[in-house]
Design a protein around this motif. Sequence first.
Motif, mmCIF file in Angstrom:
data_model
loop_
_atom_site.group_PDB
_atom_site.id
_atom_site.type_symbol
_atom_site.label_atom_id
_atom_site.label_comp_id
_atom_site.label_asym_id
_atom_site.label_seq_id
_atom_site.Cartn_x
_atom_site.Cartn_y
_atom_site.Cartn_z
ATOM 1 N N GLU A 3 60.700 7.121 -19.151
ATOM 2 C CA GLU A 3 60.630 8.473 -18.218
ATOM 3 C C GLU A 3 59.480 9.404 -19.349
ATOM 4 O O GLU A 3 58.739 10.520 -18.630
ATOM 5 C CB GLU A 3 61.841 9.193 -17.697
ATOM 6 C CG GLU A 3 62.479 8.289 -16.709
ATOM 7 C CD GLU A 3 64.353 9.400 -16.468
ATOM 8 O OE1 GLU A 3 64.988 8.538 -15.248
ATOM 9 O OE2 GLU A 3 64.932 9.298 -17.302
ATOM 10 N N PRO B 107 85.408 4.618 -22.814
ATOM 11 C CA PRO B 107 86.563 4.313 -22.927
ATOM 12 C C PRO B 107 86.740 4.340 -25.454
ATOM 13 O O PRO B 107 87.776 5.517 -25.206
ATOM 14 C CB PRO B 107 87.129 3.016 -22.497
ATOM 15 C CG PRO B 107 87.023 2.939 -21.746
ATOM 16 C CD PRO B 107 85.187 3.563 -21.915
ATOM 17 N N SER C 270 65.957 6.275 -14.436
ATOM 18 C CA SER C 270 67.755 5.557 -15.452
ATOM 19 C C SER C 270 68.720 6.096 -14.894
ATOM 20 O O SER C 270 69.373 5.401 -15.944
ATOM 21 C CB SER C 270 66.876 6.970 -17.328
ATOM 22 O OG SER C 270 67.910 8.483 -16.551
ATOM 23 N N LEU D 75 70.801 3.164 -13.202
ATOM 24 C CA LEU D 75 70.879 1.999 -13.073
ATOM 25 C C LEU D 75 71.126 1.259 -11.816
ATOM 26 O O LEU D 75 70.272 0.672 -11.599
ATOM 27 C CB LEU D 75 71.629 1.197 -13.699
ATOM 28 C CG LEU D 75 72.044 0.008 -14.357
ATOM 29 C CD1 LEU D 75 70.981 -0.926 -13.769
ATOM 30 C CD2 LEU D 75 72.654 -0.897 -14.573
ATOM 31 N N THR E 193 78.881 8.641 -16.267
ATOM 32 C CA THR E 193 79.453 8.767 -17.120
ATOM 33 C C THR E 193 79.963 10.205 -17.912
ATOM 34 O O THR E 193 81.993 10.067 -17.547
ATOM 35 C CB THR E 193 79.523 8.073 -18.717
ATOM 36 O OG1 THR E 193 78.822 6.836 -18.075
ATOM 37 C CG2 THR E 193 80.508 7.378 -18.855
ATOM 38 N N ALA E 194 79.720 11.192 -17.805
ATOM 39 C CA ALA E 194 80.440 12.624 -18.233
ATOM 40 C C ALA E 194 81.059 12.721 -17.030
ATOM 41 O O ALA E 194 81.923 13.406 -17.397
ATOM 42 C CB ALA E 194 79.238 13.489 -18.582
ATOM 43 N N ARG F 213 83.891 11.283 -16.455
ATOM 44 C CA ARG F 213 85.374 11.599 -16.991
ATOM 45 C C ARG F 213 85.935 12.933 -17.249
ATOM 46 O O ARG F 213 86.983 13.013 -16.509
ATOM 47 C CB ARG F 213 84.348 11.935 -18.092
ATOM 48 C CG ARG F 213 85.984 11.901 -19.402
ATOM 49 C CD ARG F 213 84.592 12.625 -21.036
ATOM 50 N NE ARG F 213 84.453 11.092 -21.612
ATOM 51 C CZ ARG F 213 85.742 10.291 -22.216
ATOM 52 N NH1 ARG F 213 86.840 11.015 -22.490
ATOM 53 N NH2 ARG F 213 85.700 9.687 -23.020
ATOM 54 N N PHE G 31 79.425 3.402 -12.890
ATOM 55 C CA PHE G 31 79.278 4.963 -14.040
ATOM 56 C C PHE G 31 80.660 5.613 -14.441
ATOM 57 O O PHE G 31 80.919 6.445 -15.214
ATOM 58 C CB PHE G 31 77.743 5.588 -14.420
ATOM 59 C CG PHE G 31 77.198 4.180 -15.033
ATOM 60 C CD1 PHE G 31 77.114 3.720 -16.172
ATOM 61 C CD2 PHE G 31 76.343 3.869 -13.659
ATOM 62 C CE1 PHE G 31 75.865 2.788 -16.373
ATOM 63 C CE2 PHE G 31 75.485 2.649 -13.952
ATOM 64 C CZ PHE G 31 75.239 2.132 -15.534
ATOM 65 N N ILE H 165 83.171 4.555 -15.180
ATOM 66 C CA ILE H 165 83.991 4.854 -16.329
ATOM 67 C C ILE H 165 84.162 5.729 -17.387
ATOM 68 O O ILE H 165 84.562 5.344 -18.851
ATOM 69 C CB ILE H 165 82.422 3.756 -17.508
ATOM 70 C CG1 ILE H 165 82.278 2.364 -16.987
ATOM 71 C CG2 ILE H 165 82.215 3.869 -18.968
ATOM 72 C CD1 ILE H 165 80.917 1.362 -16.721
ATOM 73 N N MET I 143 87.882 5.473 -17.007
ATOM 74 C CA MET I 143 88.641 5.343 -17.871
ATOM 75 C C MET I 143 88.548 5.672 -19.235
ATOM 76 O O MET I 143 89.971 5.532 -19.868
ATOM 77 C CB MET I 143 87.487 3.608 -18.114
ATOM 78 C CG MET I 143 87.226 2.377 -16.826
ATOM 79 S SD MET I 143 87.143 1.584 -17.382
ATOM 80 C CE MET I 143 87.723 -0.036 -17.034
ATOM 81 N N GLY I 144 87.775 6.189 -19.335
ATOM 82 C CA GLY I 144 87.739 6.891 -21.085
ATOM 83 C C GLY I 144 88.886 8.330 -20.799
ATOM 84 O O GLY I 144 89.283 8.074 -21.940
ATOM 85 N N LEU J 54 76.861 -4.547 -15.586
ATOM 86 C CA LEU J 54 78.164 -4.216 -17.379
ATOM 87 C C LEU J 54 79.500 -4.381 -16.428
ATOM 88 O O LEU J 54 80.607 -4.115 -16.917
ATOM 89 C CB LEU J 54 77.999 -2.591 -17.040
ATOM 90 C CG LEU J 54 78.506 -1.981 -18.179
ATOM 91 C CD1 LEU J 54 77.399 -2.842 -19.257
ATOM 92 C CD2 LEU J 54 78.051 -0.167 -18.347
ATOM 93 N N LEU K 296 82.893 -4.696 -18.884
ATOM 94 C CA LEU K 296 83.321 -4.473 -19.210
ATOM 95 C C LEU K 296 84.985 -4.450 -20.425
ATOM 96 O O LEU K 296 85.637 -5.724 -19.924
ATOM 97 C CB LEU K 296 83.536 -3.439 -18.962
ATOM 98 C CG LEU K 296 82.591 -1.851 -18.566
ATOM 99 C CD1 LEU K 296 83.252 -1.159 -17.442
ATOM 100 C CD2 LEU K 296 81.848 -0.915 -19.868
#
Lengths: 343, 343
Positions: free
Chosen positions: A91, A290, B82, B84, B229-230, B233, B255, B258, B261-262, B285, B289
Amino acid sequence: MAESKARQVTLRSIADQLGLHVSTVSRVLNGRADDGARAASGDTATRIRRLAQELGYQPDPHGSGLRTGRSKLVGVLVPRLSDLVLAMIYEGIDEAAGELGLTTITANSRDDDKTRRVRTKMLLARRVEGLIFGDASLDSGFLDELAADGGKFVLVNRRAGEHPSVTADDLLGGRLAAEHLLGLGHTDVAVIAGEPYASTGADRTAGFVGLYRDRGLPAPRVVHSPFDTAGGRLAAERLLADPNRPTAIFAVNDFAAIGAMGAARDHGLTVGTDISIMGYNDTPLAAELPVPLTSVSVPMRDMGRRALQMLTRLLFGGEVRSERLPPVLAARASTARSRPAAL
Amino acid sequence: MAESKARQVTLRSIADQLGLHVSTVSRVLNGRADDGARAASGDTATRIRRLAQELGYQPDPHGSGLRTGRSKLVGVLVPRLSDLVLAMIYEGIDEAAGELGLTTITANSRDDDKTRRVRTKMLLARRVEGLIFGDASLDSGFLDELAADGGKFVLVNRRAGEHPSVTADDLLGGRLAAEHLLGLGHTDVAVIAGEPYASTGADRTAGFVGLYRDRGLPAPRVVHSPFDTAGGRLAAERLLADPNRPTAIFAVNDFAAIGAMGAARDHGLTVGTDISIMGYNDTPLAAELPVPLTSVSVPMRDMGRRALQMLTRLLFGGEVRSERLPPVLAARASTARSRPAAL
DNA sequence: CTGAAAGCGCTTACAG
DNA sequence: CTGAAAGCGCTTACAG
């Protein structure tokens, strides 16, 4: 595509509509807006530019490429684009290329020498002006040959031989990782070192091991593995099966570290308490896991940008010197003091 | 590149060395090996092919492209490489393209309409023969315009309007997810639904919610978020802050799962025991995990391959019909029975 | 200030 | 079976 062949806007169609010669139109449209004076009278230039704009003229790269011998194409070879690290580097490359009017073409080599050669040949057949390799092998035979043939290229992420490259300072990054774990009191540690042919894993491992040696500590155990989660898990299994298992594991790649976290859990170990695990690259995932993963941050997009810029300097006959960008430690919950107070 | 301009091997240089006309050489080299008889005498053809091979002749795409009007280029627009999921789909596209002698050029739109338009224009300026969009928005204004202009394209992963697309059956995938959680006894559930403009998230959510409704159960809570992911969350934080929190969360993307999960861990909840969380896409992934993630498996590479093949059919004037590939549930440890025996 | 010509490498009817 | 010509769209010395 959006226009049928017959309706394509060309220099000729613009020239005809304006009663001018195509060479005049070409001169105006190629000259920079300011020195248009060189190409035609202010009035003519304005009329040409206005019509070109109105018709949405886009020069045909086949025509200009054929005439100038410049394709404005850059080839980018990576192990695999589905590796997040390479995707982010790419990128950066593509972003910088776009700013310079260049287009990138990418291909996967899967770190296989045969595939690398075939794909490179395809990119050259497309008449790329230069190449960026993100899949360099420490055994640089292929690159040496290409350079001998006059191929213009730079490396990114992984270095090899004396070929110009933009990498992070992986030796330093490995030392940062070692300092971090040593600071937490870990003297019995192991490294999941990635593939032996990649300078990234090799240098990070060397930096890490070097610091332990410098401090007169026992050498960390080193085990190789693929750069992905499954590989990291398998490598960690081997390390954890040992009754004398390490108190900390440094994986040279975040995904391998995530695999190691899974293996630790399978062994009933809580990451960050019973065992410390850290990764490398500080991918966006690391902070959000996590158990947030300690990692070493590397400017991936910037590496890509710089590699593209270095390549253009090379193409214009300039001198280039390899660049090593500094990594930064990102400490998180997955690493903690070696002997918890409870013991 | 590897050859200086002067040394480039062309039809002319081959013809001259053999005392033949360039048109003869062209005919032979373009004819298929078997019907070479059409192009020249067996002997001549052999001499031409031998020399071309020896010199490493590669036709200049500028020349042939200019003459034939075919660039053999395909443009691929994705939200971001980016991601996946898109990277894997792109690998499928590129693989299939290579098999057909096509080259792909990719660009990121970041799901931004302005960027999408600018990048598409750049791809068209490069004279791509067709486009694949992996970033379609349910509000298909841009695609409608492009189609009206005669643009040739297909969509992949996300559908929009009546434009031809290769997607997974996301409605069914959502139902599979709901059946799984219902089968585990979860009646109080929530959906992290992704961005509202993407058909993937919308359809998965609709399928999921639909099944609960069909069974006469209370409607699942639905909260939107970015596909990363962010984002997952943050969305989960909101759900878990509620004292009446759900016993299971379905995130329409691994994602985001995940990230959820956090968030669960931050709330002191053990995933798979205190709360069930599942994702979507079954990225590599998921299975690796620390707590293996239940997900819905989608043939990402195959979707890419089929999209490219559909596009070529479209370009050759054939009829195309949208394809919906079947998803498959992949049950793992992150989801378990609603009320553990211990309660 | 503008035009005319040449030619980049290729393919494709057409002629013989 | 092979050659010769035309032309795709463009750029670039050269001429006037």
